[in-house]
Design an enzyme around this catalytic site. Sequence first.
Site, short mmCIF file in Angstrom:
data_model
loop_
_atom_site.label_atom_id
_atom_site.label_comp_id
_atom_site.label_asym_id
_atom_site.label_seq_id
_atom_site.Cartn_x
_atom_site.Cartn_y
_atom_site.Cartn_z
N CYS A 113 0.79 -1.28 0.03
CA CYS A 113 -0.15 0.09 -0.02
C CYS A 113 0.88 1.48 0.05
O CYS A 113 0.24 2.26 -0.48
CB CYS A 113 -0.91 0.00 1.18
SG CYS A 113 -1.85 -1.58 1.30
N HIS A 260 -4.02 6.69 1.11
CA HIS A 260 -4.19 5.59 0.31
C HIS A 260 -5.71 5.34 0.72
O HIS A 260 -6.06 5.26 1.99
CB HIS A 260 -3.05 4.54 1.14
CG HIS A 260 -3.57 3.01 0.80
ND1 HIS A 260 -3.89 2.84 -0.33
CD2 HIS A 260 -3.74 1.97 1.85
CE1 HIS A 260 -4.22 1.47 -0.27
NE2 HIS A 260 -4.18 0.78 1.02
N ASN A 290 -10.21 -0.86 -2.54
CA ASN A 290 -8.51 -0.67 -1.91
C ASN A 290 -7.51 -1.41 -3.19
O ASN A 290 -7.70 -2.72 -3.51
CB ASN A 290 -8.48 -1.37 -0.68
CG ASN A 290 -6.84 -1.26 -0.32
OD1 ASN A 290 -6.02 -0.80 -1.25
ND2 ASN A 290 -6.71 -1.67 0.87
#
Length: 333
Positions: A113, A260, A290
């Site tokens: 991430c 993020h 995501n």
Amino acid sequence: MNSAIIKGTGYYVPENIVTNDDLSKLMDTNDEWIIERTGIKERRWINNDESTSSMALEASKKAIKDAGIDKHDIDFIVFATLSPDYYFPGPGVTLQKELGLNTIGALDVRNQCSGFIYALSVADQYIKTGMYNNILVVGSEYHSGGLDKTTRGRGVTVIFGDGAGAAIVSKSPNNDRGILSTHLHSQGEHAEELTLIGPSTRRWVPEIFDGKGKDDEAIYPYMNGTFVFKHAVTRFPEVINEALTKNKLQSTDIDLLIPHQANLRISQFVQKKMGLSENQVFSNIQKYGNTTAASIPIALAEAKLEGKVKKGDLICLAAFGSGFTWASALIRW
Ligand code: UT7
């Protein structure tokens, strides 16, 4: 010293939209749970022969166009992903080939991430030292092919989506603009709280499949969701404050925070903790889920298209995820 500016951005997501209701046909889940716990309404999942590198190619073409440069002006590639086309080589070289570039260097970044910010920090340093003039920085992820689409995997599978984002990082003589600083961290003691174990050199294929080809859970991503959540809501504000302090700035100076896109609840928590308004924090997790290393460059490109990133603005990028790794970047646009 040179300054490194983001000259162009672009993103690409697959056409195929997978709604929460679509997922509830595959596993025991429902729209209400997913929206309440994550904010996600839909995500894109590849349903044809696209790949991590093919999505990166589309995002890169858009970023090159947006930057107004010729592709042959690019002198280096940094590619962040946790879902490479192959175990090796990394997809940086495939992107070099597909873009038809000369034999420039291609570096693959494995920081999940936080991957895009790590990649950006590499580009920033190469530009500042004068080694390169234009660097293509990409984050691309193809999650959907490797998720457990049964009820067993629901805690992870409903969150992740496919997509790619890219940025052209370029040398600028103007020192008032560009990447002000980047801040990188890791804590490997928690590596196995968010991980994909196999196949790997620790768990080769024969070990994770029995003689009949039956899989074990090691072939799917594992996430200790609540544990990751708790660390995320601490590390995000910490690393954003680190960047602000380094540059003698305050949270009120931030025009747009692009976190993020891990979970809308995490972003809302960070927003409150940093004393920011809803408008100061960019969110598109509702549409894409995501997308790990792709989430920040997709969000940055979208924010720019929506007119939310303007010349002179102070933009903060921040990420937390598997590793654990976390990172931030402050950019005077
Ligand atoms: O990007 C990398 C970093 N990743 C993150 O930052 C993710 C951080 N973690 C999270 O976002 C959240 O922990 C999740 C969204 C993954 C999970 O939310 P949660 O509020 O922590 O739920 P939970 O895991 O504590 O599960 C609560 C309940 C459980 O049922 P019981 O044991 O209470 O009966 C789960 O089995 O919800 C159940 N559950 C589901 N129910 C319907 C778990 N997944 C689902 C699902 N649909 N998809």
